[in-house]
Design an enzyme around this catalytic site. Structure first.
Site, mmCIF file in Angstrom:
data_model
loop_
_atom_site.group_PDB
_atom_site.id
_atom_site.type_symbol
_atom_site.label_atom_id
_atom_site.label_comp_id
_atom_site.label_asym_id
_atom_site.label_seq_id
_atom_site.Cartn_x
_atom_site.Cartn_y
_atom_site.Cartn_z
ATOM 1 N NE ARG A 28 -4.106 -1.872 2.030
ATOM 2 C CZ ARG A 28 -3.954 -2.871 2.905
ATOM 3 N NH1 ARG A 28 -3.007 -2.826 3.801
ATOM 4 N NH2 ARG A 28 -4.781 -3.885 2.878
ATOM 5 C CE LYS A 57 -2.406 13.921 -14.066
ATOM 6 N NZ LYS A 57 -2.909 14.277 -15.411
ATOM 7 C CD GLU A 100 4.583 16.389 -23.393
ATOM 8 O OE1 GLU A 100 4.147 17.449 -22.906
ATOM 9 O OE2 GLU A 100 3.865 15.397 -23.599
ATOM 10 C CE LYS A 112 3.939 17.538 -14.674
ATOM 11 N NZ LYS A 112 4.008 16.279 -15.430
ATOM 12 C CD GLU A 141 -5.351 16.735 -15.124
ATOM 13 O OE1 GLU A 141 -4.252 16.187 -15.009
ATOM 14 O OE2 GLU A 141 -6.065 16.629 -16.112
ATOM 15 N NE ARG A 196 -0.644 17.115 -12.869
ATOM 16 C CZ ARG A 196 0.017 16.216 -12.153
ATOM 17 N NH1 ARG A 196 -0.162 16.174 -10.858
ATOM 18 N NH2 ARG A 196 0.858 15.390 -12.716
ATOM 19 C CG ASN A 256 -3.722 17.026 -19.671
ATOM 20 O OD1 ASN A 256 -2.799 16.217 -19.696
ATOM 21 N ND2 ASN A 256 -4.513 17.172 -18.630
ATOM 22 C CG HIS A 283 -1.069 15.870 -23.771
ATOM 23 N ND1 HIS A 283 -0.364 17.019 -24.077
ATOM 24 C CD2 HIS A 283 -0.160 15.006 -23.242
ATOM 25 C CE1 HIS A 283 0.912 16.851 -23.733
ATOM 26 N NE2 HIS A 283 1.061 15.641 -23.237
ATOM 27 C CG HIS A 316 -3.278 11.116 -24.899
ATOM 28 N ND1 HIS A 316 -3.686 11.672 -23.705
ATOM 29 C CD2 HIS A 316 -1.940 10.968 -24.792
ATOM 30 C CE1 HIS A 316 -2.640 11.848 -22.922
ATOM 31 N NE2 HIS A 316 -1.564 11.428 -23.557
ATOM 32 C CG HIS A 324 3.830 11.166 -25.796
ATOM 33 N ND1 HIS A 324 2.474 10.967 -25.662
ATOM 34 C CD2 HIS A 324 4.138 12.201 -24.976
ATOM 35 C CE1 HIS A 324 1.979 11.837 -24.789
ATOM 36 N NE2 HIS A 324 2.975 12.597 -24.354
#
Lengths: 360, 360
Positions: A116, A138, A180, A222, A232, A236, A240, A243, A247, A260
């Protein structure tokens, strides 16, 4: 060497950016790690040199995964977790991720869930990981249904960024990261945009001084954004930018045709066009973005790569979608993206059409 | 019907205990669930009746796993997550767990990780799940190396406990839950201990009034403890009374010979003996605990089930171990366990010896 602070609900951490720090990591990490056994996770590229050397310095095992997106699965989470248990990890143990985005994501999910939650240190080795994925907590792996669908928010206890590691990157990998970097400039930092334009020759030949300054700047951006909005819920989301279509384009082409960064580059072109079409983005900005992407050899179109219908169907399944509607990140000016815009479906379709049809 | 509040870092939630509330769950859950599609997860026992009826009421799919511990794997997390994605879940969706500890654990891991976290509702259907595993936000699945090694803290948004569901439980399953109920009495609540002793006939024939009062009491205890210490940094560890040797015994016997409750029952005998041996637990308490376990037909010994060496090796690999040392939960009095005790290895060995050798 600079240290950038990130604040996080789970306690803050530092991103240390410094040329050559990769060589002294074992001492840095073991000073904090205590008596519990550490585990290094790397891939077949980063393991043999950096990963195993670091593991040796830490008295740890180095668990290596095959490179590439196909390792970002729960099956590899299980294998890595089993190896860590076999090495005797306990709740005080540290997992050290040495690699690019795939290694960092997998390690993040393992560190978030094993017992955990154990400690996580990121040692990002690609440009993309250094300026983006290693910072902000993330982590996710893929499902057969799509990328990054299963994961967690997992803050590292430290991130060590050594720009010298970028010298050895394959050109396409480096370019992918540059997309990026350009995104930060376009969406969040006009000064960075200008620097990328004016110092392109130095960036492209990977002049270490220029590169280090650019990496520092991106890490600082960042860090600032994720510190303000870790999970987010709002701000935040500007990260994206580009993106959503990016994506979808990656998914529509089976993650093989575009890197990417290339997909994000095309996605930025689409997002910019949407912004212009709804009257939010000044037309001149589209031209500036296009020129910069083009000068770095990044695509702003993906002619015939997929059908508009395919891409739109995938856009509707974006992780941010609620009830089939996706909030868009759009530009109000160069260096100023804002999240949460509602866009009529025909405007989205038109922009997607354009990037798929245009002669790039 | 009573509502018990649990506080949690992720926002508090209520545990609603009420006879017959299972019949009206769809209305209760959909009132909070919003427009995003819900998903029910159940097993082959709970799916056909309760799970599918609830799914129908929610307009949701009911994903069913094979019953039993062998479904608590990352492979089943992946299958459940894929099914949920196929059903169109988004970040506003609710996952409803209808079942015992296995379903609740699996659902907890899925809800914690799918899209980095969706809403979770527990509808526990076994005694063990109602009084213990559905409350407190711990969720985990197993690795080949051991149980519950990969997981997360995932608070539900609501827990609905219907004691009428206990009427249909197989006797051994019910008894297994009673061991945890007795644990609450022995470790945390002398009054509950006394009630369990004085009302044994009513409890054993599952008199609903008695059972409901006992379930309410246990839920209230669990809620109080986990509200004070959600992530088990201190106090929450008392809930593990009997679990260190219990878990080791389950592992040593391949999880087939003893139910969880039977193993915990033996584990309580060992923990109590350790407490007496180090001079912390009054000798009379051991006798009282033994008599209660015995009266309910629960074992306080596991003669010849494993060797002392096997059990001790597994104890050292407990999730709570740090550097090979396990902090013990021991009794200072009936109804008062305290965590974090250091115990000499020979005292542990002696207690383990005794439960494995004693004529039960």
């Amino acid at each position: 060497m600079i240290e950038i602070s990130v604040s996080s609900a789970a306690g803050g951490y530092s991103v240390t950016v410094g040329r050559g720090i990769a060589a002294e990591l074992a001492a840095r990490i073991s000073a904090d790690a205590g008596a519990s056994p550490a585990v290094v996770i790397a891939d077949a590229n980063t393991g043999p040199l950096l990963g195993r050397r670091l593991a040796e310095g830490l008295g740890a095992i180095c668990f290596e995964i095959p490179p590439g997106e196909s390792s970002k699965t729960l099956a590899w989470v299980e294998r890595a977790a089993s190896a860590a248990v076999g090495a005797g990890v306990d709740r005080g143990s540290t997992l050290v991720a040495v690699g690019g985005g795939v290694v960092g994501d997998l390690a993040g999910v393992v560190a978030a869930t094993l017992l955990r939650g154990i400690r996580l240190v990121h040692v990002p080795t690609t440009l993309l990981a250094q300026v983006d994925s290693a910072i902000g907590g993330k982590a996710a792996v893929d499902l057969p249904e799509g990328k990054n669908l299963v994961g967690a928010f997992k803050s590292p206890v430290a991130v060590y960024v050594d720009p010298e590691l970028l010298i050895g990157l394959p050109e396409r990998e480096f370019k992918s990261g540059l997309a990026e970097v350009i995104k930060y400039g376009v969406a969040l930092d006009e000064e960075l945009f200008t620097r990328l334009r004016d110092r392109r020759a130095e960036v492209e030949r990977r002049d270490l001084e220029t590169l280090t300054a650019v990496v520092e700047r991106c890490c600082a951006i960042k860090a600032r954004v994720v510190s303000a909005d870790e999970e987010e819920r709002g701000e935040r989301a500007v990260l994206n930018y580009g993106h959503t279509v990016g994506h979808a384009l990656e998914a529509a082409t089976g993650y093989t045709r575009f890197s990417h960064g290339e997909a994000i580059s095309v996605g930025m072109a689409a997002a910019c066009a949407i912004g212009v079409n709804v009257g939010l983005t000044p037309a001149g900005v589209e031209e500036q973005q296009r020129e910069l992407l083009d000068s770095y050899g990044l695509p702003f179109a993906a002619v015939g790569a997929a059908t508009t219908e395919q891409v739109l169907a995938l856009v509707a399944r974006d992780k941010k979608a609620r009830g089939g509607e996706v909030p868009w990140v759009l530009l109000e000016a160069l260096g100023r993206a804002t999240p949460g815009h509602r866009v009529p479906p025909d405007v989205v379709a038109q922009a997607v059409d354009r990037v798929l049809a245009e002669v790039g």
